[in-house]
Every structure is written in structure tokens, then in C-alpha cells.
Design an enzyme around this catalytic site. Sequence first.
Site, PDB file in Angstrom:
ATOM      1  N   TYR A 156       0.833  -1.202   0.000  1.00 38.57           N
ATOM      2  CA  TYR A 156       0.000   0.000   0.000  1.00 38.57           C
ATOM      3  C   TYR A 156       0.866   1.250   0.000  1.00 38.57           C
ATOM      4  O   TYR A 156       0.635   2.192  -0.776  1.00 38.57           O
ATOM      5  CB  TYR A 156      -0.923  -0.008   1.218  1.00 38.57           C
ATOM      6  CG  TYR A 156      -1.783   1.234   1.352  1.00 38.57           C
ATOM      7  CD1 TYR A 156      -2.904   1.414   0.544  1.00 38.57           C
ATOM      8  CD2 TYR A 156      -1.480   2.220   2.293  1.00 38.57           C
ATOM      9  CE1 TYR A 156      -3.687   2.546   0.659  1.00 38.57           C
ATOM     10  CE2 TYR A 156      -2.257   3.345   2.420  1.00 38.57           C
ATOM     11  CZ  TYR A 156      -3.359   3.508   1.600  1.00 38.57           C
ATOM     12  OH  TYR A 156      -4.138   4.644   1.719  1.00 38.57           O
ATOM     13  N   ARG A 290       1.085  -5.715  14.612  1.00 37.52           N
ATOM     14  CA  ARG A 290       0.604  -5.947  13.260  1.00 37.52           C
ATOM     15  C   ARG A 290       1.719  -5.690  12.250  1.00 37.52           C
ATOM     16  O   ARG A 290       2.413  -4.675  12.323  1.00 37.52           O
ATOM     17  CB  ARG A 290      -0.599  -5.046  12.962  1.00 37.52           C
ATOM     18  CG  ARG A 290      -1.338  -5.398  11.698  1.00 37.52           C
ATOM     19  CD  ARG A 290      -2.633  -4.641  11.594  1.00 37.52           C
ATOM     20  NE  ARG A 290      -2.417  -3.198  11.429  1.00 37.52           N
ATOM     21  CZ  ARG A 290      -3.378  -2.318  11.195  1.00 37.52           C
ATOM     22  NH1 ARG A 290      -4.635  -2.730  11.124  1.00 37.52           N
ATOM     23  NH2 ARG A 290      -3.108  -1.039  11.062  1.00 37.52           N
TER      24      ARG A 290
END
Length: 327
Positions: A156, A290
Site C-alpha cells: 500500500y 501488526r
Amino acid sequence: MNYTEVSKALNGKKVLITGGAGFIGSTLSEALLKIGASVVVLDSLITGFQSNIDRLASYKQFEFIQADICNPNDYTHILKDIDCVSHQAALGSVPRSIEFPLNTHHANATGFLSMIHAVKEAGIKRFVYASSSSVYGDSEKSPKVEGEEGNALSPYAVTKTLNEQYARVYNQLHGLETIGLRYFNVFGKYQNPNGAYAAAIPKFLDKMIHGGEIVVNGDGNQTRDFTYVQNAVWANLLALTTQNYSAFGESFNVACGASYSINEVINVLENGLKKIGQTPKHTIKYGPNREGDIPKSLADITKISNLLEYSPKYSFQEGIDEYLQLI
């Protein structure tokens, strides 16, 4: 420019909003319609919502076209009447891009280049687009300053960096008035709380209101410059109307210039719900960090203040207070 001047400049203009069925895109579309602009929303409805289109349909100056930004033949015919473009379409989420990098590249890189090239070919001069704070990657500098980016940590982030490079090239080669807006953790009404890739604040609120387990990645001490959606809208309005040539070909942080930890955000949301008479019903579980996350994210907003005359309309707390009144 102040709001009155911006409104006057956009009144009667025809603005194309890609991704206008999404959270930020639909909020921006509504703001433009309220000040008298005509709005054409282009959205594939893959991640956008028909409900966002339905709430805009009552405006006479609104038009919706369901199309994929990667397929110019589906939308080039509408560009001849467009005055300026705000490109919000993208496949969001760092975790999703790690899991599905090809999909992310197709939507965010191929789709971006398809759209900016079509805009250039149509002779439209102003092209504002959504970038992201993810372009700062592994940079440990805080606050984040434009020009001091690190290495990308996700597909991304790679696509958003590529967007900025393409926009700069199109400005240099073709004189396109490009302006990139690096959003920092935008939140607000119409943000989807559901799904594996939902943003933190709407997901937390949903669990607090309806009951459920909030899963915090890591220890919750990671910080973010959470930005109320109306600040992002204001930045777009300024970018669509600025006459400062020094802003073209540039990218800007869009934020409040203040950071809060995830744990602090949970406390603010809990207290906010209690103030409006709701008892939070959630539990909290701390999990592993994460992948692709950064520990700290705080924006320097000096550049956007100097070149676009931006200052946040809402602080984090003011944004939360209004958001809770609207849910």
C-alpha cells in the site's frame, strides 16, 4: 482562503470525485454539493457503498457513474465537462495490501495512472489526490516532515509513493496542477466499522456500543495523528481552489499535528460515550504487533499551512465529540 472565499470559488464548478461512494469521498461530495458545486461521483462500488450514493441523490447537481478507474473507456466521455478532479479512489488498508498485493497495485497504481493520464488528455488542469501517511515508512523521525520519507513497509505504501511520483512527473511534463494530500488516520461518520480491514476508531466504537472484544495490536502505546474527516474535507477544498503555484506538484500532510496512543483513544471513546449516556459494553484483548505498522505517527503541518493556508477545523477531541453526536 477562508471558507466563504473557497465556497465562492467552487460554486457552479463541476467536480469529479473518484471513490465518491467511500467514506472520505462521500463526505467531500456532500460538502461540495452544499456550497453549490456540481458533483460527478465515479465509483466501482467494490469497497464503496450504495448507501453513500443514495444519501447524495437528493441533490439536483449530483450524478453517479459506476465504473472502474482502471478502464478509461468507461469514463473518458464525462471528462470534457469537468473543471477539476479530486481522486479519492483506492483500495485501502496496509494489512489488505500485504495479503493481496496484486489487487492493491492494480487499483492504486494502475488505476491512478489511468485516471491522471485521462485527466491530462481531457485538458483538465487541477488534479487533487489522496496520498497517505504510510509513505513515511520506517522513518523514525517525529514529527513526520515532507521530504523526509523512509523505506516503504507495505505494498500500500509503495503504491502511494508511486502516486506522488507520477503526479510530480505529470506536473513537470504537462503542467498538470497536481496536489497530493497525505491523510493521517482519518475518522468520522460513514466510516465502515465492519470487516477485517476496518479502521480502529469505528471498529472500537462498534464494539463499545454493541458489545464485543476490542483486539489491540501490540501494547496499545503506538501513537497516531488521528484526523477528523472534516479536516480532510477542508484540505481538499483548499487544494481544489488554491492559486499558489508553489503548491503544484507537491504533497502535504493532512492532520492535526497532535498524536494519541491507541490506549488513550480507547479512554477518550469510553468517556465520550458515557457523556452522552451510553455505557460501553466491550472487553479488551492485547495481541501481537501488526505487520507493516509503525510505532509512532505524528504530522508536521507547517508546509500545508504555509502553501495552502490550512489549519485543522477540529482538534481530535472536537472531532470525537461531533462524531459521537452523529452516530
